[in-house]
Design an enzyme around this catalytic site. Structure first.
Site, short mmCIF file in Angstrom:
data_model
loop_
_atom_site.label_atom_id
_atom_site.label_comp_id
_atom_site.label_asym_id
_atom_site.label_seq_id
_atom_site.Cartn_x
_atom_site.Cartn_y
_atom_site.Cartn_z
N PRO A 175 0.78 -1.28 -0.08
CA PRO A 175 0.14 -0.10 -0.10
C PRO A 175 0.82 1.44 0.00
CG PRO A 175 -0.36 -1.50 1.78
CD PRO A 175 0.74 -1.81 1.35
N GLU A 176 0.52 2.27 -0.90
CA GLU A 176 1.38 3.38 -1.11
C GLU A 176 0.16 4.54 -0.57
OE1 GLU A 176 3.48 4.09 -4.64
OE2 GLU A 176 3.76 2.00 -4.85
#
Ligand SMILES: [Zn+2]
Length: 277
Positions: free
Chosen positions: A2-3
């Site tokens: 996840p960014e």
């Protein structure tokens, strides 16, 4: 992994569920994730009321009325699910918060993390500026402190490739492998270019590309939330419209040159050798 856009999607999914609501039960299934969890995390959270969650880089921050902040880092494989009915906890469900809901029922927020690179922390809100994960973090790319000038300033004299500099959370917060590749493609910059060689013109294109790519992904995440069919679905994992990431060997969307993949500091970089210089 996840960014920023995925974490922002998680934050916006949590906001209507937790804001102003009281924690009615807490389940913590382990003493550690990537690092040891706070002592008596369950007892500390029980009964508190959350304010609106925020985000810093790749961290979700959930302030409460005890003057504390619950920090959630999803690591490599972590995800959040929100249930309207109490779920059977599955393998790798490490934490569950039960919060009250306006309809008189409850909502169940579950943190799942198979690889356990994620982490949960609880700290005093006044320690935000000195928290070990937050204190050295660069500006938010969607915030006012981010600009082409900022890129030029922090990239100056750096011999490392621009791709590596983009992943350095101390320089800019929240950018990971996927959006670094996409922003470099959009700005026509080779991931191998020395960060210190980024001129004002390139910095301008790069700053613009970063903002555009992140905003588009956040919009995509918002769409995935509205389209959520299964209430038990993992939040923050959605299909992005990607130009280069994961497309090695496929034709460039602009010039049809095959997209190339190289490894930089152990991470895959995807780029068009013709469009990106
Ligand atoms: Zn191309």
């Amino acid at each position: 992994m996840p960014e920023l856009p995925e974490v922002e999607t998680v934050r916006s999914a949590l906001a209507p569920v937790v804001t102003g609501q009281q924690v009615m039960a807490v389940y913590v299934g382990r003493k550690d994730l990537r690092w040891p969890l706070p002592e008596a995390l369950d007892k500390q959270l029980l009964g508190c009321r959350f304010a609106a969650p925020t985000r810093r880089g790749k961290y979700v921050l959930m302030p409460n009325d005890n003057g504390q902040v619950l920090l959630i880092h999803l690591g490599m494989s972590g995800s959040i699910r929100i249930h309207e009915a109490k779920p059977e906890l599955a393998k790798h469900d490490h934490m569950m918060l039960t919060v009250e809901a306006d309809d008189g029922g409850h909502r169940y927020i579950v943190l799942n993390d198979p690889r356990r690179f994620g982490w949960v922390d609880l700290f005093a809100a006044e320690d935000m500026a000195t928290h070990k994960l937050l204190k050295d973090m660069g500006p938010e790319p969607l915030g006012n402190a981010f600009s082409a000038t900022h890129i030029q300033t922090v990239f100056a004299n750096r011999k490392s490739p621009v791709k590596n500099a983009l992943l350095d959370q101390r320089l800019i917060a929240g950018i990971g492998n996927i959006y670094a590749c996409e922003a470099l493609f959009k700005s026509g910059i080779s991931p191998r270019r020395r960060a210190g060689s980024i001129t004002a013109g390139r910095a301008d294109k790069l700053a613009h590309a970063i903002v555009t790519v992140l905003r588009a992904a956040i919009a995509e995440g918002g769409t995935s939330l509205r389209d959520h069919v299964q209430p038990g679905g993992e939040i923050g994992y959605f299909v992005q419209k990607l130009s280069v990431y994961g497309r090695d060997g496929l034709p460039c969307v602009i010039c049809e040159t095959p997209i190339r993949i190289i490894v930089q500091s152990g991470r895959s970089s995807f780029y068009c050798p013709s469009c990106q210089r």
